[in-house]
Design a protein around this motif. Sequence first.
Motif, short mmCIF file in Angstrom:
data_model
loop_
_atom_site.label_atom_id
_atom_site.label_comp_id
_atom_site.label_asym_id
_atom_site.label_seq_id
_atom_site.Cartn_x
_atom_site.Cartn_y
_atom_site.Cartn_z
N TYR A 191 0.75 -1.19 0.04
CA TYR A 191 -0.17 0.03 0.03
C TYR A 191 0.70 1.28 -0.02
CZ TYR A 191 -2.89 -3.73 1.64
OH TYR A 191 -3.57 -4.99 1.83
N SER A 192 0.49 2.28 -0.77
CA SER A 192 1.15 3.37 -0.65
C SER A 192 0.27 4.56 -1.27
CB SER A 192 2.36 3.56 -1.69
OG SER A 192 1.63 3.23 -3.10
N SER A 193 0.57 6.04 -1.12
CA SER A 193 -0.09 6.93 -1.56
C SER A 193 -0.41 7.06 -3.13
CB SER A 193 0.44 8.28 -1.20
OG SER A 193 2.01 8.44 -1.60
N SER A 194 0.22 6.14 -3.86
CA SER A 194 0.03 6.34 -5.28
C SER A 194 -0.56 4.72 -5.67
CB SER A 194 1.24 6.64 -5.85
OG SER A 194 2.42 5.73 -5.97
N GLY A 195 -1.01 4.05 -4.81
CA GLY A 195 -1.27 2.97 -5.27
C GLY A 195 -2.79 2.75 -5.63
N ARG A 196 -3.20 1.41 -6.18
CA ARG A 196 -4.61 1.37 -6.69
C ARG A 196 -5.02 -0.17 -6.06
NH1 ARG A 196 -5.29 0.95 -12.99
NH2 ARG A 196 -3.94 -1.04 -12.49
N GLY B 187 5.20 7.84 -1.63
CA GLY B 187 4.82 7.48 -3.12
C GLY B 187 4.91 6.20 -3.64
N ASN B 188 5.88 5.40 -2.91
CA ASN B 188 5.80 4.00 -3.07
C ASN B 188 5.78 3.34 -1.82
OD1 ASN B 188 8.70 3.32 -2.09
ND2 ASN B 188 9.09 4.79 -3.73
N TYR C 124 8.03 1.45 -0.02
CA TYR C 124 8.88 1.32 0.90
C TYR C 124 9.45 2.91 1.37
CZ TYR C 124 9.92 -3.23 -0.45
OH TYR C 124 9.86 -4.64 -0.47
N ALA C 125 8.61 3.91 0.71
CA ALA C 125 8.98 5.31 1.12
C ALA C 125 8.25 5.43 2.35
CB ALA C 125 8.84 6.30 0.20
N GLU C 126 8.82 6.45 3.18
CA GLU C 126 7.72 6.75 4.46
C GLU C 126 7.16 8.23 3.85
OE1 GLU C 126 9.64 7.62 8.10
OE2 GLU C 126 10.24 5.39 8.16
N GLY C 127 5.86 8.19 4.49
CA GLY C 127 5.18 9.57 3.77
C GLY C 127 3.68 9.79 4.68
N TRP C 128 2.70 9.92 4.18
CA TRP C 128 1.49 10.22 4.89
C TRP C 128 0.30 9.22 5.08
CZ3 TRP C 128 -2.72 9.92 2.02
CH2 TRP C 128 -2.72 10.00 0.44
N TYR C 129 0.54 8.05 4.10
CA TYR C 129 -0.65 7.20 3.69
C TYR C 129 -0.60 6.09 5.05
CZ TYR C 129 -3.48 3.77 1.69
OH TYR C 129 -4.77 3.12 1.58
N SER D 225 -10.14 -1.60 0.24
CA SER D 225 -10.36 -0.20 -0.32
C SER D 225 -9.44 0.73 0.15
CB SER D 225 -11.89 0.09 -0.16
OG SER D 225 -12.09 1.53 -0.81
N GLY D 226 -9.12 1.74 -0.47
CA GLY D 226 -8.46 2.94 0.25
C GLY D 226 -7.07 3.03 -0.48
N ASN D 227 -6.57 2.39 -1.24
CA ASN D 227 -5.04 2.27 -1.82
C ASN D 227 -4.89 3.76 -2.56
OD1 ASN D 227 -2.57 1.52 -1.63
ND2 ASN D 227 -2.73 0.10 -3.50
#
Length: 819
Positions: free
Chosen positions: A520-525, A569-570, A572-577, A749-751
């Motif tokens: 799961y990531s902020s750019s996933g589907r 954004g992927n 493995y990266a840390e972010g907000w998702y 749902s939610g990716n």
Amino acid sequence: MGFILKASKMKNLKLTAQTICSALLFFCIGLTSPSSFALEQVIIEQDDESTANGHIDYSGSWHRDENTWSDTTGAYVNIRFNGTSIVVNGIKGPDQGIMDVYLDGVFLRSEDNNAPRDRNAFIFSEPKISGGEHILKLVVTGKKAPEGTGTKITIRNVAYTKDDTLVVDAFKMTQIPNSELSIQATSSANDSGIANAFDGDSATHWVANSTENQTIDIDLGHQYLVGKIGMIPDINQLTQGRLRKISLYTSDDGVNYVRSLDDVAFGSNEWTGRQAAINAGFAPSTDQIFYYLHLPEPRRARYLRLAIHSTWNGVARVADFKLYRYIEPAKPYSPKTFKLPIFQQNVYGDISHGQKVLIEKGLQVQAWIPIEGSGRRELSREDFDRLNITGVANYSQRSLYPENFLSRNPDLLWSAAKFPFGNSKLTALPPTTGDSPLIPQALIDNLSKGVSICLGDEQEYGDLIQRRNTLAWFEYARSHFPDQIIHTNQVEGQFRSIADWEHYMTNAEPDMLTYDYYVYSSSGRDEDVPYLALKNMNGPRKYASLGVDLTGNKPIPFGLYLGAYKTGGNSYAEGWYEFTESQKKFIPFIAMAAGAKWFSLFRVEYDKYGSFLFGEDGWPTHHFFEYANIFKQMRNLGPHLVRLQNIDLAVVSGQTLELTDGVKNIVDNDLPGRFNNGYFQFGDWSRDRNPSYHIESVTVVNPETVNNGLAQDVFIGYFDLLPNLSEQQLSFFSSQAPKYFMVVNGQTSGNGRTFKAQFGSSKETKQNIRLVFSQSGTLKKVNKNTGASETVPLIAIDGGYELNLSIGGGDGELFFWQE
């Protein structure tokens, strides 16, 4: 009669009568066999627990891992046997205590097992007993030596004989006659030839003519089981030329040598004491000046090579060498042996080491935590208990072991990650001698609570340096952690080819395969989630099923990491998702349906920016409690799953609405087609795929608005009992041949979406699943909230029997036919 040969590994070994008779004696006294006998665990059926050959009775509290141990005062074990000698093999170490020993009701003596750690030690032996029936009783006293740290008594195996050939007699030593030897040295000074060091006369001596490294080659004349070397320094020059560091090599042919001792010393402490006696005016005999090097294990060889690396004060000077061999019985040696009820093949069956550990310790849901000295807040015991995890591993710390945390919580299980350097790469080979300073003493003292040791992390097996180092560390780790699961952890692509996989399996022989991939990531589907989850599971699941011999006869477990940090954004990266509830459920449930038995949560931290388990105030978030509920359910399913082997995973494919050139089209998912037939034991569900499970049809309805109301994928995992389970393990099941299957709702749902747009709770993504069966037998469900097995009522319909399920998004249910 049943017996086990327990030693190092040799591929494709053919057992002859001579090999078996020779190798037997090493099992019976608990030593590792010599390299020429190197055997993997070889079992000659049948198990021998009957009262005719031997029997074990326990009293009090005894614990079972791969040994039997107790620290309960008054607990005892009665060993019944009919023989003339007996040896009990177990563990000695700082945490081992004092036991009282009785033979036929008569007190013999107390044995103190506090000693430098030895995992194959004699804790008791009695070489001469009158023939007949006997009872040997070992009692835990609860006492320890003043310097000891514990009172445990640990037993590994037992051997006894029924004739006059005594177990311990087979391992007495005798000197190899000098008359049989042929010797050559690199150099000798004048008349001080090397023969002077093998003439039995301490008044003569050999002196090298150079301070350079010296080599002495010795032909023993026959093949012997070499045990130790004795040395007298030049008694006329006690402070000159005494050997300091040597290595010993052994060979069968005088050409190809194997290193048996590496850069070791003839006892300097003993030397200091004897030199002091001489200085004080005492004249010790030559026997008192002898120094001995004991081989750590017997070596069968005809040729020896002694390499002298350094000396004290000048060129090497030796008055005499003596070589010793073990006495081997003149007649074939075949003692009666029996195994303790906890011993591997009795308790578990002929299954892999990793499977045994997980049956004993349970399905694992561990967590990486920061530890003292990391600058991060350490997990509290209250939050550990609330999260329902099984144990902890440290997070990226060189110490490898959360010592302070576990010292406050000694009942908890632990694992080590990134062993031994605390980073991903295995940057160097292991040490060849001595104890490694990389292994904390606290870890060694708490090995009974250890589950798994991961060597490095995410290293490229295709990199030849990493490959070499990985194989070397496997051997090293097994010698230090024989009761733990030894494994590595990879991501997809770090095995670059089938050849890489097969080389790893057959050479490293891992106890388990693990991987990490965070879907799961902020750019996933959402529509990519099942594909990505299964794609990264493909290799580990396939090769774990095949096992280290690639035959499928002895599968090993596999497992994976679960995400608990905010991605970017992927994955493995840390972010907000932040993951939704259905997403958190799907990964472990689809993995269990595919056969996974080991999980580790990456990672549990109070850092609000990196982890979503805790808020700004340090209190657990809804994510924490959702995971806590999932982990409770996983652990309730665990006692069944650890005794099962997944044989197939099938999908009832759903549909997705896709936008193409401004036109919305309903598209079949065709998940198996995306793998290009490269997936192992996975495909479209059909009634003929696994007919013995009696599923005639599967219908899926999506009652919610997610996925535009279209039905999404549903998965069915099929299981057999783990091959070759013992009778004791089979008794866990309520029938002789239960047929297990697991149904998983693949809708999440939610990716890629913000919290308000996710609609990703398990309730919002539930699906209604209708199963029709061809029979009306007793169908059971393992209640994941309680662990109880409950009968499932089936509804008779035309053409079969119906079961209607409503399963939340990402969730699953485990069923079995009681047949």
